[in-house]
Every structure is written in structure tokens, then in C-alpha cells.
Design an enzyme around this catalytic site. Sequence first.
Site, PDB file in Angstrom:
ATOM      1  CG  ASN A  37       2.826   1.843  -3.961  1.00  0.00           C
ATOM      2  OD1 ASN A  37       1.757   2.442  -4.017  1.00  0.00           O
ATOM      3  ND2 ASN A  37       3.443   1.588  -2.819  1.00  0.00           N
TER       4      ASN A  37
ATOM      5  N   PRO B 212       0.819  -1.224   0.000  1.00  0.00           N
ATOM      6  CG  PRO B 212      -0.753  -1.562   1.663  1.00  0.00           C
ATOM      7  CD  PRO B 212       0.577  -2.054   1.175  1.00  0.00           C
ATOM      8  CB  CYS B 213       0.647   4.398  -1.843  1.00  0.00           C
ATOM      9  SG  CYS B 213       1.361   6.061  -1.883  1.00  0.00           S
ATOM     10  CD  GLN B 214      -0.056   2.565   4.895  1.00  0.00           C
ATOM     11  OE1 GLN B 214       0.979   1.998   5.160  1.00  0.00           O
ATOM     12  NE2 GLN B 214      -1.178   2.348   5.555  1.00  0.00           N
TER      13      GLN B 214
END
Length: 461
Positions: A138, A95-97
Site C-alpha cells: 500500500n 487501495p488506501c481509503q
Amino acid sequence: MKKTVCELFAGVGGFRCGLNNIKTAEDYDKKEKWDTVWFNQWEPAEKTTQYAHDCYVYRFGTRVDIDGEDTTNYNIEDVNKAKIPDFNLLVGGFPCQDYSVASSLATSKGLEGKKGVLWWSIRETLEVKKPPFVLLENVDRLLKSPAKQRGKDFGVMLSCFRDEGYTVEWRVINAAEYGYQQRRRRIFIFAYKNDTKYAERILKRIRYTNELEENKKIECMENVVLKEGFFAETFAVNKADKAKMKTKVLPAEVGEVSETFQCIFENSGIMKDGIIYTIKTLPNYNGEQITLGDVMESGEVEEEYFIPEEKLYYTNPSVTHSDETEQRLPKEDRQTWQYLKGAKKLLRTSATGHEYVFSEGAISMIDQEDKPARTMLTSEGGFSRTTHIVKDKMTGRVRLLTATEAERIQGFPTNHTKYCLVKGKTVEMPLRKRRFMMGNALVVNLVADMEKTLDNIFAEE
């Protein structure tokens, strides 16, 4: 070199299908070229079910750690990385965070993420297991996040790779621009240890220490990105018109990267020894094009997928705009696909009480079969502007995508997500979950293309 793999954030096995060229139901039974020695899939939002993990296990079976325990459905933060079996290729669609870190730390050791903790699990795996090769996926906004400090998040990642002795290549790839059935743009990241034979071969001409030779070094790096590197070999590109290679040096400490670093990352680039080289490229593809129509059902489709006439249009089908600045349309009108996908203007009130006109443009009501599908999201099938609506090939009626069509748009075998193995019993995955899984997945075809390049790389190690 043995083709051993660890798949993190595995979902329903997109990387595994791509690496092993699994395209049909018969392919599940074939001996896999790439041996997945361990995987992990954990969905924290799911309290009672773990459909992605259970689908993965149904298709591929499970894997145990070196103590013989099955930790594949544990929160990756809680997994002892030293217990993961040894492997040579780490893959994952994480995930992109927000990858903020404590800025006071003197080194990367012991970093604590304020958010983005899942990246730190990848970094910890790199530190403990030291795989020679890494392939990650991503969303492409990773290169620009966060908005207030552009490029910081990706810079933190690159600095972590640097500190663990890796060179990193990256490319933003739109699957449709290389002939595949979905307009899905994602960033892929390929990292390799500096002591691999691959690094020696690719970077053999980078032997310059004199500052006067910096231009020559840039020229060599441009050659890697455009011609000789992992992505250049797999997906041909041309340099964008008037594009020039830009360079930037990463700060020595990861904490400083998090605190002050900003960078305009282009869609292609490489990081070597803490120096970033990035340039804008354009796809160079002239082959066949798979379209949405190519993956749609040609036979009979179950009635549940068809949209009732009253939910399609609220007025003449040719109307694509609504103006509600004077008066809102009735609720039943607004609950039609025509309204949802049409252009609209309506009054809204801000948090401060200020009234303003919200507007959005129209999008196609019916998706075009002669083009690749639009990007599929996790909301696929719901009452959303992004949901695909198609005209059924057999009846001509308007409907939603079937679960199998969604799978094919991502390049999975038909019915890949139909079943799960839950506590030893085979159960069917709910339709909404099957769509969600595909909205969360990657385009398997791209990984299959990369596998050919990886196969050559591993053969030479």
C-alpha cells in the site's frame, strides 16, 4: 507447504511476476514456482473495458472458482469468498481509503465499513479461507491516515489481523534504497498465523507473561524487526540514531479502534497479540544501483513520444521561476513544460473571497539519467509536473517516457502491458492505459527479493 497463491487487486500481475521471477518474454512460458489458484481484478471506473484484467489474462490465463465459474473480473465485494480455491499465500496491492467502522459493534464479526470497503473484502477472505501467510502492499501514508486521527486506519487493519490469529510485520521500503530503478516508497505488510512453524521460530523467545519482564519482551521484538524477521532478513536495516522501540496496546474491539485509537507508527514494526512494537529504521544497502538511464531506450524511439519545441520553453531555457502576482503570463506560455515544472507565484482567491499568494518550487525539467527515476504516478505521460521528461539517447531530443521504459521502471518485462485478451481477441492496450497501469503498480524487483525469503519459509512449513 504448497506454494499456492491468491492475488487480489491484481492489476497487471506485479506480485505474480515477482514471485515467479518473470523478467523477460521467455519467462512467461516457464513453469511457475508459485501456483496462482485464483486472482481478482476489477476497475469500477471502467464501464466498457477492463484493461488491467484483460492484460493479466493475456499473460497468464484465467482461473475459475471451485464451482468452475470465472469470477476473476467481478467486484470483489460480490465474490463468494467460500468459492475461492484454497491457498496458502494471499497477496495484493489494495487501495488506501478510510477504514472507519461501526463503533457500536461488540466484535469484529459483521463489520461494515463506511468507506474502505475493499479492506473488508480482504478481512472476509482471511476469515473464510484462513491462509497461513499474507503479503500486502500500500502507499506509505496508510500509517498516518486519516489526518484527524493519525494511525487509526492501520490500527483497524492490525486489529482485524489480531482477531483472526495473525502476527503482523510491516516495513516502509523505498525501492531505490535497495539498488532499484525507482524512488518509490511503499509499505509492505507480512502477516502469518500464530500456529505456523514460522511464527514459532521467529517468536520462540517471546514467552514472557510477568510484567517485570516487559523490557525483555521489547528487546526480543526489536531483534525480530532489526535482524530476524521477514523484512529484516530480506532488506537489511539499521536502527535509526537514538531510535527506541515504542509500544502501544490495541483496544479489544475493532469498533473502539475506529472510534478512539491513535498511534504514531514508525516505518518498521510488528504486532503480536494486540500489542504494537514500532521503531524507526534506516536501510543498510551497499550494492549496485540501477538508474533511469539503465532502463531507457538506446535505439530509435517513435516520434509520438517527442515534445515539440514550442511546448518545451516559453522563454530562455535557463529561467526556472515565474512571478505572476502582478499579471498572469499568456495562456500559451503557461502551457509549456518550462512553466509547469518551474517555480511560480500567483494570486488566488479563497472560497471566502480572501486573496492570497500561491507558490510552489521548481523541479528538474529533464530527469537525471544517473539517478533512479522519480516515483511514477497514474498521470504519467500527461501534462503534469510529475511526468518524467528525458533526453533521448540517440537524438538528444527531449521526450516523454515510452511505455516500455515505464514498464522497466517498475521492473516488469518489456512490453508486458502491450496486449490484452478482450472477449477472446488480442488487442493492443492504449498508450495512456499502459502508463496508467505502471503508475498503479508496484516495483516487481522487491517482490522477487521477498520471494527468496518466502521460499525458505514455505520449505520449512
